[in-house]
Write a protein that holds these residues in place. Structure first.
Motif, PDB file in Angstrom:
ATOM      1  N   ALA A  53      39.711  43.063  45.200  1.00  0.00           N
ATOM      2  CA  ALA A  53      40.124  42.181  45.517  1.00  0.00           C
ATOM      3  C   ALA A  53      38.796  41.405  45.303  1.00  0.00           C
ATOM      4  CB  ALA A  53      40.852  41.669  46.295  1.00  0.00           C
ATOM      5  N   GLY A  54      37.766  41.547  46.964  1.00  0.00           N
ATOM      6  CA  GLY A  54      36.379  41.106  46.612  1.00  0.00           C
ATOM      7  C   GLY A  54      36.050  40.793  44.987  1.00  0.00           C
ATOM      8  N   SER A  55      36.424  41.515  44.228  1.00  0.00           N
ATOM      9  CA  SER A  55      35.877  41.619  42.690  1.00  0.00           C
ATOM     10  C   SER A  55      36.060  40.490  41.697  1.00  0.00           C
ATOM     11  CB  SER A  55      35.917  43.244  42.443  1.00  0.00           C
ATOM     12  OG  SER A  55      34.470  43.593  42.349  1.00  0.00           O
ATOM     13  N   ILE A  56      37.419  40.508  41.943  1.00  0.00           N
ATOM     14  CA  ILE A  56      37.913  40.142  41.062  1.00  0.00           C
ATOM     15  C   ILE A  56      37.867  38.172  42.012  1.00  0.00           C
ATOM     16  CG2 ILE A  56      40.883  39.259  40.586  1.00  0.00           C
ATOM     17  CD1 ILE A  56      41.231  42.079  40.271  1.00  0.00           C
ATOM     18  N   ALA A  57      38.143  37.878  42.982  1.00  0.00           N
ATOM     19  CA  ALA A  57      37.949  36.576  43.526  1.00  0.00           C
ATOM     20  C   ALA A  57      36.116  36.740  43.037  1.00  0.00           C
ATOM     21  CB  ALA A  57      38.278  36.611  45.269  1.00  0.00           C
ATOM     22  N   LEU A  58      35.437  37.209  42.868  1.00  0.00           N
ATOM     23  CA  LEU A  58      33.817  36.519  42.638  1.00  0.00           C
ATOM     24  C   LEU A  58      34.134  36.020  41.548  1.00  0.00           C
ATOM     25  CD1 LEU A  58      31.148  36.487  43.820  1.00  0.00           C
ATOM     26  CD2 LEU A  58      30.776  38.748  42.578  1.00  0.00           C
ATOM     27  N   LEU A  59      34.630  36.342  40.227  1.00  0.00           N
ATOM     28  CA  LEU A  59      34.569  36.294  39.129  1.00  0.00           C
ATOM     29  C   LEU A  59      35.019  34.193  39.011  1.00  0.00           C
ATOM     30  CD1 LEU A  59      36.587  38.625  37.258  1.00  0.00           C
ATOM     31  CD2 LEU A  59      34.411  38.347  37.767  1.00  0.00           C
ATOM     32  N   PRO A  60      35.584  33.403  39.696  1.00  0.00           N
ATOM     33  CA  PRO A  60      35.942  32.315  39.036  1.00  0.00           C
ATOM     34  C   PRO A  60      34.954  31.413  39.986  1.00  0.00           C
ATOM     35  CG  PRO A  60      37.465  33.212  39.772  1.00  0.00           C
ATOM     36  CD  PRO A  60      36.662  33.934  40.461  1.00  0.00           C
ATOM     37  N   LEU A  61      34.879  31.469  40.776  1.00  0.00           N
ATOM     38  CA  LEU A  61      33.308  30.572  41.120  1.00  0.00           C
ATOM     39  C   LEU A  61      31.651  31.883  40.292  1.00  0.00           C
ATOM     40  CD1 LEU A  61      33.073  30.861  44.805  1.00  0.00           C
ATOM     41  CD2 LEU A  61      33.871  29.037  43.760  1.00  0.00           C
ATOM     42  N   LEU A  62      31.485  32.717  39.791  1.00  0.00           N
ATOM     43  CA  LEU A  62      30.750  32.491  39.102  1.00  0.00           C
ATOM     44  C   LEU A  62      30.640  32.214  37.740  1.00  0.00           C
ATOM     45  CD1 LEU A  62      27.974  34.673  39.084  1.00  0.00           C
ATOM     46  CD2 LEU A  62      29.653  36.567  38.397  1.00  0.00           C
ATOM     47  N   VAL A  63      31.834  31.871  36.754  1.00  0.00           N
ATOM     48  CA  VAL A  63      31.796  31.427  36.497  1.00  0.00           C
ATOM     49  C   VAL A  63      32.032  30.183  35.655  1.00  0.00           C
ATOM     50  CG1 VAL A  63      33.082  31.008  33.794  1.00  0.00           C
ATOM     51  CG2 VAL A  63      33.885  33.045  34.696  1.00  0.00           C
ATOM     52  N   ILE A  64      32.082  29.626  36.880  1.00  0.00           N
ATOM     53  CA  ILE A  64      31.974  28.015  36.775  1.00  0.00           C
ATOM     54  C   ILE A  64      30.207  27.570  37.351  1.00  0.00           C
ATOM     55  CG2 ILE A  64      32.359  26.455  38.508  1.00  0.00           C
ATOM     56  CD1 ILE A  64      35.029  26.954  39.201  1.00  0.00           C
ATOM     57  N   TYR A  99      21.776  43.515  43.902  1.00  0.00           N
ATOM     58  CA  TYR A  99      22.638  44.423  44.353  1.00  0.00           C
ATOM     59  C   TYR A  99      23.971  44.570  44.815  1.00  0.00           C
ATOM     60  CZ  TYR A  99      22.497  49.458  46.080  1.00  0.00           C
ATOM     61  OH  TYR A  99      23.073  50.062  45.885  1.00  0.00           O
ATOM     62  N   PRO A 100      24.052  43.764  46.032  1.00  0.00           N
ATOM     63  CA  PRO A 100      25.094  43.737  46.760  1.00  0.00           C
ATOM     64  C   PRO A 100      26.358  43.384  45.669  1.00  0.00           C
ATOM     65  CG  PRO A 100      23.424  42.133  48.066  1.00  0.00           C
ATOM     66  CD  PRO A 100      22.694  42.786  46.530  1.00  0.00           C
ATOM     67  N   ILE A 101      26.556  42.450  45.344  1.00  0.00           N
ATOM     68  CA  ILE A 101      27.433  42.080  43.359  1.00  0.00           C
ATOM     69  C   ILE A 101      27.695  42.594  42.984  1.00  0.00           C
ATOM     70  CG2 ILE A 101      27.915  40.870  42.171  1.00  0.00           C
ATOM     71  CD1 ILE A 101      27.080  38.671  43.446  1.00  0.00           C
ATOM     72  N   TRP A 102      26.398  44.660  42.107  1.00  0.00           N
ATOM     73  CA  TRP A 102      26.760  45.316  41.933  1.00  0.00           C
ATOM     74  C   TRP A 102      27.890  45.953  42.050  1.00  0.00           C
ATOM     75  CZ3 TRP A 102      24.294  50.014  41.817  1.00  0.00           C
ATOM     76  CH2 TRP A 102      24.946  50.867  40.760  1.00  0.00           C
ATOM     77  N   TRP A 103      27.086  46.542  43.533  1.00  0.00           N
ATOM     78  CA  TRP A 103      27.112  47.609  44.185  1.00  0.00           C
ATOM     79  C   TRP A 103      28.966  47.160  44.561  1.00  0.00           C
ATOM     80  CZ3 TRP A 103      30.048  48.089  49.006  1.00  0.00           C
ATOM     81  CH2 TRP A 103      30.569  49.343  49.622  1.00  0.00           C
ATOM     82  N   GLY A 125      38.493  50.369  49.135  1.00  0.00           N
ATOM     83  CA  GLY A 125      39.258  50.105  47.558  1.00  0.00           C
ATOM     84  C   GLY A 125      39.639  49.181  47.054  1.00  0.00           C
ATOM     85  N   GLU A 126      40.797  48.910  47.440  1.00  0.00           N
ATOM     86  CA  GLU A 126      41.764  47.519  47.162  1.00  0.00           C
ATOM     87  C   GLU A 126      40.654  46.553  48.009  1.00  0.00           C
ATOM     88  OE1 GLU A 126      45.605  47.669  47.953  1.00  0.00           O
ATOM     89  OE2 GLU A 126      46.107  49.970  48.335  1.00  0.00           O
ATOM     90  N   LEU A 127      39.714  46.577  48.864  1.00  0.00           N
ATOM     91  CA  LEU A 127      39.128  45.355  49.317  1.00  0.00           C
ATOM     92  C   LEU A 127      38.091  45.260  48.411  1.00  0.00           C
ATOM     93  CD1 LEU A 127      39.026  43.033  51.370  1.00  0.00           C
ATOM     94  CD2 LEU A 127      37.147  44.602  52.695  1.00  0.00           C
ATOM     95  N   LEU A 128      37.547  45.610  47.847  1.00  0.00           N
ATOM     96  CA  LEU A 128      36.477  46.039  46.775  1.00  0.00           C
ATOM     97  C   LEU A 128      37.218  45.505  45.598  1.00  0.00           C
ATOM     98  CD1 LEU A 128      34.110  48.575  47.256  1.00  0.00           C
ATOM     99  CD2 LEU A 128      33.130  46.491  48.315  1.00  0.00           C
TER     100      LEU A 128
END
Length: 280
Positions: free
Chosen positions: A250-261, A23-27, A245-248
């Motif tokens: 940036a955090g969403s983009i930074a999350l993607l590489p680790l999630l994919v790996i 849920y925190p990731i989705w939010w 808004g910009e922090l979220l």
């Protein structure tokens, strides 16, 4: 063998835990797509979707530079870890030499030292070498670490000695035995080490913020940590909602590489974690 299948209660508990963790990731992702004002006024709603936060974030924050620097450090430092640490673990696991146990004990003792204790000595060393604000300072310290050596030593120790002796009988050299006999057997352990190394390098903040103070060498985590300052400094009158808004975004983009790996390597990662706990 009879195995008990999970019942409805177990599935309900797993579903509840998955919801709590996801849920925190989705939010965060959904909020990054909302107008900045709505994030503060109505944080739980899903309104009109917009990419304004992402456009503003790319304009205000050098996140591309952070990604590029992190990728460079990850590739070079990860390659050094994945090459030298298995070799060191192989030596500790399968060779007998004077002082082996003492040396391995010293390696394990370094695991007890907190990172903060090593910051000042490492910084003084980088300063003496003239490596402050360089990629060498970001890559070399910690590239061959005690945990990785210990992990590889424990993984390789489970390989039967007869398998290695068979390679010697066939005329293979020591490095050939390591490359053709040992490495194929320890692939799950290597995959687990690769995931752990990626997470450690990708999430590292303390050392990069100490070793580098110019924007051209900042890693992604340092860029994210200074995001609020960059937003308010680059845009006059930027309010609290804009920063969020910009922090979220940036955090969403930074999350993607680790999630994919992790998704790609999760099977090998879990097998590598379990390999040391199974005796055969």
């Amino acid at each position: 063998m009879n195995q008990t299948r999970p019942g409805p209660v177990q599935y309900a508990v797993l579903a509840l835990l998955a919801t709590v963790f996801l849920y925190p990731i989705w939010w965060a992702v959904s909020s990054s797509l909302k107008p900045a004002a709505e994030i503060i006024s109505d944080p739980l709603s899903i309104g009109a979707l917009t990419l304004d936060n992402y456009r503003a974030m790319f304009a205000d924050v050098p996140i591309g530079t952070g990604f590029a620097n992190t990728a460079l450090v990850l590739v070079v430092r990860g390659a050094m870890t994945m090459f030298f640490c298995p070799l060191a673990g192989y030596a500790f696991a399968k060779y007998d030499f004077p002082g082996k146990n003492l040396l391995f004990g010293v390696v394990l003792l370094t695991l007890m030292l907190p990172t903060l204790v090593l910051i000042i000595p490492l910084l003084l060393e980088m300063s003496a070498l003239g490596w402050v604000n360089t990629y060498q300072a970001l890559i070399l310290p910690g590239s061959i670490d005690a945990f990785s050596i210990f992990w590889m030593r424990q993984t390789i120790a489970a390989i039967p000695d007869e398998l290695i002796d068979a390679g010697r009988v066939d005329g293979a050299g020591e490095f050939g035995i390591f490359a053709k006999v040992v490495l194929p057997v320890i692939r799950p352990g290597l995959a687990a080490l690769a995931v752990l190394t990626t997470m450690n390098v990708y999430n590292d903040f303390v050392w990069p913020v100490v070793a580098v103070n110019d924007t051209s060498h900042q890693t992604l985590q340092v860029v994210l940590a200074t995001l609020a300052q960059n937003v308010t400094g680059n845009r006059i009158g930027a309010d609290f909602a804009t920063v969020w808004g910009e922090l979220l975004a940036a955090g969403s983009i930074a999350l993607l590489p680790l999630l994919v790996i992790f998704v790609l390597l999760q099977r090998h990662f879990i097998n590598g974690i379990l390999a040391g706990s199974v005796k055969g």
